[in-house]
Write an enzyme that holds these catalytic residues in place. Sequence first.
Site, PDB file in Angstrom:
ATOM      1  N   CYS A  43       0.989  -1.338  -0.093  1.00 30.66           N
ATOM      2  CA  CYS A  43      -0.051   0.183  -0.088  1.00 30.66           C
ATOM      3  C   CYS A  43       0.984   1.543  -0.126  1.00 30.66           C
ATOM      4  O   CYS A  43       1.937   1.181   0.007  1.00 30.66           O
ATOM      5  CB  CYS A  43      -0.933   0.008   1.215  1.00 30.66           C
ATOM      6  SG  CYS A  43       0.011   0.074   2.733  1.00 30.66           S
ATOM      7  N   CYS A  75       3.080   1.801   2.912  1.00 33.54           N
ATOM      8  CA  CYS A  75       4.497   1.183   2.890  1.00 33.54           C
ATOM      9  C   CYS A  75       5.574   1.855   2.152  1.00 33.54           C
ATOM     10  O   CYS A  75       6.558   1.963   2.645  1.00 33.54           O
ATOM     11  CB  CYS A  75       4.218  -0.329   2.071  1.00 33.54           C
ATOM     12  SG  CYS A  75       3.213  -1.473   2.814  1.00 33.54           S
ATOM     13  N   ASP A 104       3.641  21.992 -35.194  1.00 34.36           N
ATOM     14  CA  ASP A 104       4.575  22.412 -36.231  1.00 34.36           C
ATOM     15  C   ASP A 104       4.157  21.446 -37.649  1.00 34.36           C
ATOM     16  O   ASP A 104       3.386  20.716 -37.687  1.00 34.36           O
ATOM     17  CB  ASP A 104       5.935  22.571 -35.875  1.00 34.36           C
ATOM     18  CG  ASP A 104       6.429  21.198 -35.421  1.00 34.36           C
ATOM     19  OD1 ASP A 104       5.749  20.288 -35.798  1.00 34.36           O
ATOM     20  OD2 ASP A 104       7.496  21.167 -35.024  1.00 34.36           O
TER      21      ASP A 104
END
Length: 554
Positions: free
Chosen positions: A3, A6, A424
Site C-alpha cells: 500500500c 509502505c 508545427d
Amino acid sequence: MTCASCANRIERKLNKLDGVQATVNYATEKANVTYSDSVATGDLIAAVEAAGYRAKAIEEHPDSADDNDDDGHDQELNRLRHRTLVSAALSVPVIAMAMIPPLQFDNWQWLSLTLAAPVVVWGGWQFHRAAAINLRHGAATMDTLVSVGTIAALGWSLYALFFGAAGDPQTAHGGMEMSSSDGSANIYLEAAAGVTTFILAGRFFEMRSKRRAGAALRTLLGLGAKDVTVLRGDTESLVPIGDLAVGDLFVVRPGERIATDGVVESGSSAVDASMLTGESVPVEVNEGDAVVGATVNAGGRITVRATKIGNDTQLAQMARLVEQAQNGKAQVQRLADRISGVFVPVVIALALGTLAVWLLLGYDAADAFTAAVAVLIIACPCALGLATPTALMVGTGRGATMGILIKGPEVLESTRQVDTVVLDKTGTVTTGQMTLTEVAVADGEETDHVVRVAGAVENASEHPIARAIADGARERTGPLPAVRDFVNSAGLGVQGVVDEVEVLLGRPQLLTERGNEIPGELVAALERAGSEGQTASRSPGADAPAACSWSPTW
C-alpha cells in the site's frame, strides 16, 4: 510493498540516512535514490530491510527486459486472481444469507461460519502476514487495518456463536430486528468475508493495472533488435545484439530493424522513423547519413557502422525518460503520500476513541466493541494512495505507447491548464497510412491502363510510396499482372515490363536521364500536388510520352 503507507515508510527510512535523497513510487515499486560517496548501495538495502521489506539494486539494461521479473509478476498475478475468485465464490452466499432474511434457515449461521472462515484466514492471509511483519517493526499500514478489522469481525462472530445468542438455530439476522440488545446475537461474518474479498479484488485490479501500465515501457524496450548481422570482411554472421561493439559494420535488409545508432557506410534506402519522430513518411538515407536504432529499413539493403550501443543509444535515452517520468511524483501524489502516512494511525486512534466514548456514554461493552470494529472495517479500503500514482503511471505509459514522451508527472499534471494545442509542420495529425488519392494522365492515355501497369511495377518494390501506389491500383483495377525485368534504382525509381510494355516510374531526374519529356499538363499536375503537400510519382511508357501523377497522401 502492499500500500502507499509502505512506500511512505520506506521513503522516510531512506531519507534518514546522511547524504541520501529518495523518492519511492508505489505504482512502479521502485525507489529513485540520490546519495553521496559516503553511502554504499548496501546501506540503502539495509535501511529498506530494517523497515521490513526487501530491495535490490537495479542495473540499467535498456536494450533488454527482465524476463524473470516478468514471469514472477505474472505468477503472482495468477495466484492473486485464483485467491480472489475462490474468496468471491465463498463470500457471495454468506452475504446473501446475512442480507436477505428469507434465505435464513435453521443453523444458517453455522454454514456462514464454514464459508467465511476460509475467506478471512486463507483469502486474507497476505494482509495478516503483512500486518504481523509491520507490527514486528513497530509500524502500521493499510494491511493492519484490513487484518485487525476482519479478525475482529470474525472473532466477535465466534464469540456470539459459541457464547452468545447467535448460535441459536432460530436466530434471525438482518433488517432492524435483533434478538439480543447486548449485541451477542449479532454476527459480522458477511462483513469479514465481504471486506476481504473486495480488497482482494482491488489488489488484483491494482496489480493488473500496474502490469499494463508497465507494459508500455517493456514495449518501448522491445522495439530494439535482438540479433544483428555483423559484417567482418566479406563474411556476414548473425550475433546477439549484446555482442555488437562501437565501430562494427552490420547489414540491414529491407523490413529489418536497425540494430543500433550508426552511420550508413554503403547503400541507400528509406527508413521508417515514425516511432522516433512521429513522421509517417519514411526518410531517405544515403552514404554518410545517420540512422537511429529500432527504426525500420523500408527500402533497400544498407550497411551501417555502429556509433552508439547499449545505454548510449537514442532508444535507451527514450526508455530512461519514460521510466523517470513514471518514477517521479507530482504535487498531488506528494499530498496523497502525506495523507497515507498518517491515515492508518489516525483510523486506529478513531476506533479506540469510538470504543472509549461508547463506554463512557453507558453502552455495554458489546455495543462499544461493535462500533469500534465498524470504524476499522469502513476505513479498510483506501484508494487514495493507489489511485494517484497508478493514474500517473498509466498516463505516462499510455503516452509512450502512442509515441508521446512525457518528461515527468508534473508535466502531465499541468496539462489540466492546457486549452490550446499548437502543432508545427512536422506534427501533422494523420492516420500514418499513405494512400493513392489522384491520377493524372497525358492526353490520349487510358487512366485504368496506366494505373494497372504502373501499379504492377510498384508492387514489386518494398518502398512505402510504392506500396501505396500498388494498393491504390489494386483497388481501382483489381488483381495486378506480373512484372518481369524489374530494376530498382535506389533513391530514384523503378522500372519493369508489364504486358510487353516497358514502364518507368520515379523522380524527374530519373525520367530526364532516360530521355523522357514530361508533358505540360502533367507538370502542372505535379506542381499542384506539391503545393497541396502530396507526393507525386511520374510514369512514362516506352511506346508513348504518357505520364501519371501519383498523389499518395496520409
